[in-house]
Structures are given as structure tokens and as C-alpha cells.
Motif scaffolding. Structure first.
Motif, PDB file in Angstrom:
ATOM      1  N   GLU A   5     141.396  37.082  71.961  1.00  0.00           N
ATOM      2  CA  GLU A   5     142.599  37.741  71.707  1.00  0.00           C
ATOM      3  C   GLU A   5     142.380  39.218  71.495  1.00  0.00           C
ATOM      4  O   GLU A   5     141.253  39.564  71.376  1.00  0.00           O
ATOM      5  N   PHE A   6     143.472  40.032  71.267  1.00  0.00           N
ATOM      6  CA  PHE A   6     143.682  41.495  71.027  1.00  0.00           C
ATOM      7  C   PHE A   6     142.815  42.164  71.835  1.00  0.00           C
ATOM      8  O   PHE A   6     142.099  43.414  71.609  1.00  0.00           O
ATOM      9  N   LEU A   7     142.777  41.860  73.389  1.00  0.00           N
ATOM     10  CA  LEU A   7     142.212  42.926  74.300  1.00  0.00           C
ATOM     11  C   LEU A   7     143.094  43.898  74.376  1.00  0.00           C
ATOM     12  O   LEU A   7     144.230  43.895  74.286  1.00  0.00           O
ATOM     13  N   ALA A   8     142.410  45.279  74.673  1.00  0.00           N
ATOM     14  CA  ALA A   8     143.354  46.457  74.705  1.00  0.00           C
ATOM     15  C   ALA A   8     143.457  46.967  76.127  1.00  0.00           C
ATOM     16  O   ALA A   8     142.619  47.325  76.845  1.00  0.00           O
ATOM     17  N   ASN A   9     144.695  46.457  76.623  1.00  0.00           N
ATOM     18  CA  ASN A   9     144.937  46.699  78.105  1.00  0.00           C
ATOM     19  C   ASN A   9     143.841  46.198  79.000  1.00  0.00           C
ATOM     20  O   ASN A   9     143.223  47.143  79.688  1.00  0.00           O
ATOM     21  N   PRO A  10     143.617  44.872  79.061  1.00  0.00           N
ATOM     22  CA  PRO A  10     142.652  44.381  79.788  1.00  0.00           C
ATOM     23  C   PRO A  10     142.940  44.631  81.244  1.00  0.00           C
ATOM     24  O   PRO A  10     143.865  44.488  81.716  1.00  0.00           O
ATOM     25  N   VAL A  11     141.918  44.673  82.152  1.00  0.00           N
ATOM     26  CA  VAL A  11     141.905  44.812  83.645  1.00  0.00           C
ATOM     27  C   VAL A  11     141.353  43.939  84.445  1.00  0.00           C
ATOM     28  O   VAL A  11     141.517  43.875  85.745  1.00  0.00           O
ATOM     29  N   ALA A  12     140.323  43.307  83.981  1.00  0.00           N
ATOM     30  CA  ALA A  12     139.260  42.424  84.874  1.00  0.00           C
ATOM     31  C   ALA A  12     138.419  41.276  83.933  1.00  0.00           C
ATOM     32  O   ALA A  12     138.146  41.791  82.713  1.00  0.00           O
ATOM     33  N   TYR A  71     132.830  37.598  80.867  1.00  0.00           N
ATOM     34  CA  TYR A  71     133.030  38.789  80.797  1.00  0.00           C
ATOM     35  C   TYR A  71     134.276  39.672  81.132  1.00  0.00           C
ATOM     36  O   TYR A  71     135.113  39.034  82.039  1.00  0.00           O
ATOM     37  N   VAL A  72     134.641  40.476  80.118  1.00  0.00           N
ATOM     38  CA  VAL A  72     136.177  41.118  80.443  1.00  0.00           C
ATOM     39  C   VAL A  72     136.010  42.755  80.072  1.00  0.00           C
ATOM     40  O   VAL A  72     135.196  43.052  79.453  1.00  0.00           O
ATOM     41  N   VAL A  73     136.766  43.455  80.892  1.00  0.00           N
ATOM     42  CA  VAL A  73     136.926  44.696  80.910  1.00  0.00           C
ATOM     43  C   VAL A  73     138.276  45.096  80.365  1.00  0.00           C
ATOM     44  O   VAL A  73     139.322  44.775  80.917  1.00  0.00           O
ATOM     45  N   ASP A  74     138.273  45.964  79.316  1.00  0.00           N
ATOM     46  CA  ASP A  74     139.543  46.601  78.910  1.00  0.00           C
ATOM     47  C   ASP A  74     139.393  47.828  78.423  1.00  0.00           C
ATOM     48  O   ASP A  74     138.201  48.273  78.891  1.00  0.00           O
ATOM     49  N   ASP A  75     140.350  48.714  77.990  1.00  0.00           N
ATOM     50  CA  ASP A  75     140.114  50.091  77.545  1.00  0.00           C
ATOM     51  C   ASP A  75     138.986  50.398  76.652  1.00  0.00           C
ATOM     52  O   ASP A  75     138.501  51.662  76.489  1.00  0.00           O
ATOM     53  N   ALA A  76     138.565  49.262  75.885  1.00  0.00           N
ATOM     54  CA  ALA A  76     137.479  49.626  74.957  1.00  0.00           C
ATOM     55  C   ALA A  76     135.727  49.444  75.702  1.00  0.00           C
ATOM     56  O   ALA A  76     134.616  49.652  75.001  1.00  0.00           O
ATOM     57  N   GLY A  77     135.996  48.920  76.775  1.00  0.00           N
ATOM     58  CA  GLY A  77     134.826  48.884  77.581  1.00  0.00           C
ATOM     59  C   GLY A  77     134.582  47.313  78.222  1.00  0.00           C
ATOM     60  O   GLY A  77     135.442  46.595  78.400  1.00  0.00           O
ATOM     61  N   LEU A  78     133.358  47.081  78.284  1.00  0.00           N
ATOM     62  CA  LEU A  78     132.881  45.915  78.904  1.00  0.00           C
ATOM     63  C   LEU A  78     132.519  44.760  77.880  1.00  0.00           C
ATOM     64  O   LEU A  78     131.632  45.207  76.796  1.00  0.00           O
TER      65      LEU A  78
END
Length: 599
Positions: A353-360, A369-376
């Protein structure tokens, strides 16, 4: 000894000369192909083509519109739409026939009006593909490679007219009397070869109907040789290679059966694409969609599809855990799990939960593994119960959102790629030439050093079991990057400009048995349709200009191609594969999540 040899060869040769009927024959890909096919009567068509159309595809061809052209394969040949030749004759287009036998015997494949790629000649039996124990007894196209470009003397006059040369597996040419007397009758100056009287008399009878001898066969590229073919009671035939087809004369067969042509179209397709797409359901899987629709999709023979979830909001990613559970990246910043076998049983809580604008997102080993505005971020689920047991924030540079891509690698490693945020942000495929940065992150290691790659921004990528990286660049080329080496273009796709880079949405190594796959044969991609609609999944067959082989495989210096695999989508954006051969596809246009399985 000869009788034993002939018996062994005859078992496979008899079947190999029967025209192959496709499990579900494809329609003619173009009306012009149908016009040429129906130019001759049924007997002439059987001789020339061997069957109904088998498979059609668009092959790269430099100089043609878009650097590609439409072709259609048959058992005994290939038809092609030719625009250059048509323009010179004042027509809009015309149909030509491929010089398949010349390419099989020389390994020199034509990929444009003035472009060729040199590879290994085809080590495929001319009289059919035998089992391994018999293969070494059979004559191959490669056995003629050393004599194809050798001119002969004019033997139509004088004492040397009789055809008394034999050729054996391995290319050994010997002298000896044939089973019947055959004389050299016509000398073809263009290529320097003699046509035997039996073939010359046959040609005078117009066996190809209204099609001329040259259009049907092309020019002779070898002399005629006696061979042990396994055909007829004596098992001996006279063969001569022409540019388009191989002529065969077997003197002890009934008169109406003495002349035939080999299945060079089928042989060529197998040599070039690595599978026999024209002989049943298994081969159909890897190449051409059959006339089968399931869940609204057109699938290859041997596959089924199910919509396991509909009205799915736009996902930012899709991944499959080692146990087969799907991870869905939702636009609200959560990741939920879905068991495809029980799609209606919803998890009571999201995994993340609470990912910041996730992209991949991607699974590498057992970690997500997840990438969002806060990093990897790495999410660890030790007991695979859908609950996170630990979270690690990976120390990695920030990348421009539009260029981020993740891919699992060998031994549980993750590959993280993108254009550094310090660079000027540009959309993928915009024609710029910025470098991308790649991080290799081993399982549990958050201190991997970045490696700068000289590839253009944009495009998804995959990593094979040997650590080789395959990526589509902004120019629409497939780039192969060996571990520790610089990049090399291995596929000219035939799509002009940067259209392919703009159109590809996902890249995957996929094999129906769930294996890791070989990028030379098992690379699939989501390709957008016109205006972003009507997307499809295609197979990419790379051009391997730098790899040599002496095997039957066509994967040496062969032109690449894009072949439809699954069609009927609206706007597919993500796909992932499970270890059981399941393929999952998310269609953002319809909101459907598809589960595609080999049956």
C-alpha cells in the motif's frame, strides 16, 4: 549394403513427398496470390505448390515500402508481393516467387533488392527430414554448396553427353553409370549448366500450365546428378537444383509419377525460422494464428484463453510470482494478489500500500520489486502467504519516469534501467541519443554499482539466462548487449524509423512449456495497432548477422521477422508469464485480464 541403405531412406522419403496439409489452412494473404495459384489446374498446382497456402507473414526487405513485404509460403515455394519490379513494368505490383533453393544451397539470403546476408547453407535433407539414425544417409542442400557457383562445360555435343555423375551425403561427387541413359540436351549460358534430355522433354510438355519454365523453376544452378533418393523400387533418382525448386526424375516409377519437385518451401521455412510451421498443431503454436477464437482472441492452434477478471482499472504493471500468483499494480498505489485458478476469491488486503505514483514492478526470485517516486523497493515474502515480511529500499539513482524499466535476470537478480533524472527529460523514441543506466541487483544486495550503457532511451528489455540483455531502442532496433561488452544491433525489424520503439509496450521471453526461453526463437512483444488500438502480441525473430552455425538451425545470418502470435485485443499494455507456460495479458482498452494457456 545398398539395399539396406535404400530401405532406410525410403521409409522417410515416401512420406516426405506427400504434400503437407496445414491443420487449418490459412487463407490467401493477398488476392494476387490467389490469382497466381489458380492460374494452373489442380494437377499443375499440386506439382508447383503441393498444398493450399500454409503461412503468410511480413518479412523485412530493404527497398520495399516500409522496408518490408508480404510473403506466403507453400510446401513447394513462396509467393512475394514485388513493388519494384511492378513499377518498372508499369503495374502497381506483381507477384514473384522466391529463389529459395539458391538460398538454401548457398546460405546467402536476400533481405533487399540489393542486400544479402551470408550464413551457413541448409543442412536439411532434400528428400525430407529423417530421424537422427537415418539423417546422415540423406542428401542435404548444403551438400551442393561447393558446386553451386561452379560453371560446367557445354556437354550437349560430343562424347561427354551422358550424365554419369553421382553425389553422396557430404557432397562427394563420383563417376559411374546411371540406371538408364540420360544425355545433356540444353546448355544454359547464364549459369553455365546442362539440362538433361529427360527434363528438357518434360518441360516441352508444359507441366506448369501457363506458367513458364523460368517462372516456375528459375535457372539451373547445378548439374544433374544421380542420387540414392529412396524413391521407386531401385531407390535412385536424377536431381537438378534450380533457383526456385529442385527437379527429380525417378526412372523406375510409373511414367505419370517419374517427375516431381521437392518440398523446398517447407524446408526453407524450417531453415529460416527454426520450426516446421507447416506440419501440425505444435508448429502452429510458434508461428501463425489459426482460425480459432477464444475469449474474443485469435490464438495459435493448441492454446486457449479465459478472461479471469474484467473491468480492471488501468494497471501500471503485472508480474507472476514463482508460485503462479499474479501481482497487479493498481493505479491507487496498491499491489494486490490474484490466484488465476480462483480469480473470484479476493484477497482481504493488498500486499503493498501507499506507493507514491508507482511506475513498474517485477518479481526476481521470490522478491517483488517496485519503482515509485520514492525510488526502488524490495518486498520480501518469505513464506509466500501474500504478507510482506520485510521491506528494503534499494540505494539506486533516480530515473526519469518515462524511461524506467525492470526485468528479472538469472539467479534471482534484478535489472533496473532508465535515463538518469539529471538528464533532460524526453519521451522514449523522440529521436534523441541519451544514454541509459543499468543496475544489476543481486538478491538481497542493495549496493550494486551502476553500469552506463550506450543505448538510446526508451523501450522495454529482457535478460536471458546467460545475462545477455535484449532491448528495443528508440530507432526501433533490437539491441543485444553481452555481459561486459558493448551493444550490437541484431534485428532490423522492417518497421520504418522509430515506429517500433513507439509501438512496443512489453517484451518477454516466453515458451509454452514454461522454460526460460531462447531470445532467438522465444521473444514476444506487445505491439500497438493503428492509433494505439487493436494491439497484438507478436513473435520477434532476430537477425543474427554475427553468429555462424553448421547445424540445421536457421539462426545464422538470417533476416529477422515479426510474426503475429495472438490478435484480437483492444489496447494491451502489460503481459507476464508463469513457470507452467501460462501467459497473462492486461488489455487496458477492454479492462480484461486474460489467462492464455497451452492445451
Amino acid at each position: 549394403m545398398i539395399k539396406v541403405l535404400l530401405l532406410a531412406i525410403g521409409v522417410v522419403v515416401f512420406v516426405s513427398f506427400l504434400p503437407v496439409q496445414a491443420t487449418q489452412p490459412s487463407a490467401f494473404a493477398d488476392p494476387a496470390f490467389a490469382d497466381l495459384y489458380t492460374l494452373s489446374d489442380s494437377q499443375e498446382r499440386l506439382l508447383l505448390w503441393g498444398s493450399e497456402p500454409l503461412v503468410s507473414l511480413v518479412e523485412p526487405f530493404t527497398g520495399a515500402p516500409g522496408n518490408r513485404r508480404l510473403v506466403q509460403y507453400f510446401d513447394r515455394g513462396r509467393m512475394e508481393i514485388d513493388t519494384e519490379g511492378a513499377a518498372s513494368s508499369g503495374a502497381e505490383r506483381r507477384v514473384t516467387q522466391g529463389l529459395l533453393v539458391r538460398e538454401l544451397a548457398t546460405g546467402n539470403v536476400q533481405i533487399g533488392y540489393d542486400a544479402f546476408v551470408q550464413g551457413a547453407p541448409a543442412a536439411l535433407p532434400i528428400f525430407g527430414t529423417a530421424v537422427a539414425s537415418v539423417r546422415e544417409m540423406l542428401l542435404t542442400y548444403a551438400d551442393f554448396s561447393h558446386i553451386v557457383n561452379t560453371r560446367a562445360e557445354n556437354r550437349t555435343r560430343g562424347a561427354e553427353r551422358e550424365i554419369e555423375q553421382w553425389i553422396a551425403p557430404g557432397g562427394l561427387v563420383t563417376e559411374g553409370a546411371g540406371p538408364v541413359t540420360v544425355l545433356a540436351a540444353v546448355f544454359v549460358e547464364e549459369t553455365g549448366h546442362n539440362i538433361p534430355d529427360v527434363f528438357a522433354t518434360w518441360f516441352e510438355q508444359q507441366p506448369f500450365g501457363d506458367m513458364s519454365q523460368h517462372d516456375a523453376l528459375g535457372l539451373p544452378i547445378t548439374e544433374a546428378y544421380w542420387v540414392y533418393s529412396g524413391m521407386g523400387p531401385g531407390g535412385v533418382s536424377l536431381v537438378q537444383l534450380y533457383e526456385r525448386r529442385v527437379t527429380v526424375y525417378t526412372p523406375d516409377l510409373p511414367e505419370a509419377e517419374r517427375f516431381t519437385l521437392t518440398n523446398s518451401g517447407r524446408h526453407y521455412y524450417r531453415w529460416r525460422y527454426g520450426n516446421d510451421a507447416m506440419s501440425g498443431a505444435t508448429a502452429q503454436r510458434a508461428t501463425q494464428p489459426a482460425s480459432q477464437t477464444d475469449a474474443g482472441l485469435t490464438l495459435p492452434q493448441g492454446y486457449s484463453a479465459t478472461v479471469i477478471r474484467s473491468d480492471v482499472p488501468d494497471l501500471f504493471g503485472l508480474a507472476v510470482a514463482p508460485d503462479g500468483v499474479l501481482a497487479l499494480g493498481n493505479p491507487d498505489g496498491t499491489i494486490t494478489l490474484l490466484d488465476p485458478a480462483n480469480p473470484n476469491v479476493r484477497s482481504p488486503f493488498p500486499m503493498v500500500e501507499f506507493l507514491a505514483n508507482p511506475v513498474a514492478l517485477a518479481y526476481a526470485g521470490t522478491s517483488l520489486y517496485v519503482v515509485d517516486d520514492a525510488g526502488l523497493h524490495r518486498y520480501i515474502d518469505l513464506d509466500a502467504d501474500g504478507r510482506v515480511d520485510g521491506i528494503e529500499d534499494i540505494d539506486a539513482p533516480g530515473f526519469i519516469r518515462e524511461t524506467v524499466a525492470l526485468a528479472p535476470g538469472p539467479d534471482g537478480a534484478l535489472y533496473y534501467c532508465g535515463q538518469p533524472a539529471s538528464a533532460t527529460a524526453q519521451a522514449p523514441g523522440a529521436g534523441s541519443d541519451p544514454s541509459r543506466t543499468l543496475l544489476t541487483i543481486e538478491q538481497g544486495d542493495d549496493s550494486a554499482q551502476p553500469v552506463s550503457l550506450e543505448i538510446e532511451a526508451g523501450g522495454p528489455f529482457v535478460v536471458d539466462d546467460s545475462g545477455v540483455i535484449w532491448v528495443i531502442n528508440a530507432a526501433g532496433q533490437l539491441i543485444q548487449i553481452e555481459p561486459g561488452a558493448r551493444n550490437a544491433v541484431v534485428l532490423e525489424t522492417g518497421v520504418p524509423g522509430d515506429a517500433l520503439a513507439q509501438a512496443i509496450r512489453s517484451l518477454l521471453l516466453y515458451r509454452a512449456d514454461g522454460g526460460s526461453g531462447d531470445p532467438h526463437t522465444d521473444l514476444i512483444a506487445i505491439l500497438d495497432g493503428d492509433n494505439g488500438r487493436g494491439g497484438r502480441i507478436v513473435r520477434l525473430h532476430p537477425l543474427l548477422a554475427q553468429r555462424a552455425t553448421t547445424t540445421v538451425s536457421p539462426l545464422a545470418a538470417q533476416p529477422g521477422a515479426i510474426i503475429d502470435f495472438i490478435t484480437g485485443f483492444d489496447r494491451p499494455t502489460h503481459m507476464a508469464a508463469g513457470l507452467d507456460g501460462s501467459l497473462y495479458v492486461y488489455d487496458a482498452g477492454s479492462g480484461n485480464l486474460y489467462w492464455i494457456q497451452p492445451t
